[in-house]
Design an enzyme around this catalytic site. Structure first.
Site, mmCIF file in Angstrom:
data_model
loop_
_atom_site.group_PDB
_atom_site.id
_atom_site.type_symbol
_atom_site.label_atom_id
_atom_site.label_comp_id
_atom_site.label_asym_id
_atom_site.label_seq_id
_atom_site.Cartn_x
_atom_site.Cartn_y
_atom_site.Cartn_z
ATOM 1 C CG ASP A 1 -11.740 -92.727 25.029
ATOM 2 O OD1 ASP A 1 -12.954 -92.517 25.017
ATOM 3 O OD2 ASP A 1 -11.323 -93.109 23.842
ATOM 4 C CD GLU B 1 -7.984 -82.034 5.782
ATOM 5 O OE1 GLU B 1 -8.186 -82.958 5.096
ATOM 6 O OE2 GLU B 1 -7.704 -82.160 7.155
ATOM 7 C CG HIS C 1 -6.003 -85.522 5.794
ATOM 8 N ND1 HIS C 1 -7.208 -85.240 6.319
ATOM 9 C CD2 HIS C 1 -6.075 -87.067 6.377
ATOM 10 C CE1 HIS C 1 -7.998 -86.272 6.563
ATOM 11 N NE2 HIS C 1 -7.106 -87.174 6.918
ATOM 12 C CB ALA D 1 -1.658 -89.259 9.462
HETATM 13 C C1 MLT Z 1 -8.775 -91.584 7.522
HETATM 14 O O1 MLT Z 1 -9.976 -91.136 8.112
HETATM 15 O O2 MLT Z 1 -8.845 -92.890 7.309
HETATM 16 C C2 MLT Z 1 -7.632 -90.896 7.367
HETATM 17 O O3 MLT Z 1 -7.867 -89.597 7.882
HETATM 18 C C3 MLT Z 1 -7.572 -90.686 6.187
HETATM 19 C C4 MLT Z 1 -8.561 -90.425 4.975
HETATM 20 O O4 MLT Z 1 -9.442 -89.648 5.546
HETATM 21 O O5 MLT Z 1 -8.799 -90.763 4.163
#
Ligand code: MLT
Length: 325
Positions: free
Chosen positions: A171, A263, A281, A283
């Site tokens: 990082d 996407e 997508h 997560a």
């Molecule tokens: C985020 O950026 O919080 C996640 O990838 C979920 C989203 O994009 O809504």
């Protein structure tokens, strides 16, 4: 005339509570129609979005009454933050609220790759019982490389420690003295060193000019033979053609992608590889994270409309109509 326009699917008790205080218009498909969105936003004071609504300079110019854009999520690649600052529109986001869910899915994908769970499931359901096809690897005493050691990277590494993994982190915005690295017993190294030393690479990066295409042919070539690659951050970080080549040549042992360059993506060759896991997508898509995200963003939007500072602002914009100059 609505005070608040919601241009993607965002529902729940917090939205209902917002309706008791403001006139809220929920148009979950409006993000697909930029001209209609601009028209609907003409008199609105607030816009709430996820990651599909493009909040561009043009859209902001078409919304002279707009005071705040609430981003229900953490990534800001769909929002022109600089244009919002210039226009005096506050951007509020939810920087922490879905981090645990993302870390949990990341861990799930790492385990699924290491033990080939989706492929074993698919094959067993066809009536086969081929144990010899599914000799996996243990994660114990393997090394996880966290690329982007922010909150989600940290939470992912914390969970990997519980499996007995060792942690390396890359990082460029962290100092080696960072207390969280200490907590992870993690070594902070260059990206090239990390790629050459770890068994699993997990990306936790925003999409920026610096990170776009970061994982390219040269970088995949630096990874240990058979290493696993996971991306639950942003699709732009990975050159998918280069990832595909690294998988086909056997340089990589497998990959899991929750995010894609486009996407939804067009169907391609990644879909056909048994050692690739693809999810749409999701997560951050857990009941708990979505409740937290919705609650936090509704509250922040309400605060700005009531003349109070946002709790999670992005940048430094004061509302257009703020009394504080
Ligand atoms: C985020 O950026 O919080 C996640 O990838 C979920 C989203 O994009 O809504």
């Amino acid at each position: 005339m609505a005070d608040i326009l919601i241009s993607e699917s965002i529902r729940g008790a917090a939205v209902d509570a917002l309706r008791a205080r403001f006139h809220v218009s929920l148009e979950p498909e409006l993000w697909k129609l930029p001209a209609a969105l601009a028209h609907a936003l003409k008199d609105c004071r607030a816009l709430i979005v996820r990651n599909q609504t493009s909040v561009t300079e043009e859209l902001l110019a078409a919304a002279p009454e707009l005071e705040v854009v609430g981003r229900a999520g953490v990534g800001l690649d769909n929002i022109d933050v600089e244009a919002a600052e210039r226009a005096g529109v506050v951007i509020a986001s939810t920087p922490d609220q879905n981090a645990i869910s993302v870390a949990e899915l990341t861990l799930g994908l790492i385990l699924a790759l290491a033990r080939m769970i989706p492929a074993a499931d698919r094959e067993t359901k066809t009536g086969n019982w081929n144990r010899q096809n599914f000799e996996g690897i243990e994660l114990y005493d393997k090394t996880l490389g966290i690329v982007g050691a922010g909150k989600i990277g940290y939470l992912t590494a914390r969970r990997a420690l519980a499996l007995g993994m060792n942690i390396l982190a890359y990082d460029p915005y962290l100092s080696p003295d960072n207390i969280l690295l200490n907590d992870l017993r993690a070594e902070l190294v260059s990206l090239d060193e990390l790629l050459g030393r770890v068994d699993v690479v997990s990306c936790h990066l925003p999409a920026t000019r610096e990170t776009t295409g970061l994982m390219n042919r040269e970088r995949f070539a630096r990874m240990k033979p058979g290493a696993l690659f996971v991306n639950t951050s942003r699709g732009a970080v990975v050159l998918e053609a280069d990832l595909l080549a690294a998988l086909k040549s056997g340089t990589l042992g497998g990959a899991a992608l929750d995010v894609r360059a486009t996407e939804p993506p067009a169907k391609g060759e990644l879909e056909a590889l048994p050692n690739v896991i693809l999810t749409p997508h999701v997560a951050a898509f857990t009941r708990e994270a979505q409740e937290r995200v919705t609650r936090a963003i509704c509250e922040d939007v309400a605060r700005v409309l009531e003349g109070k500072p946002a709790i999670n602002p992005v940048g430094r914009a004061l509302p257009r109509n703020s009394a504080v100059k």
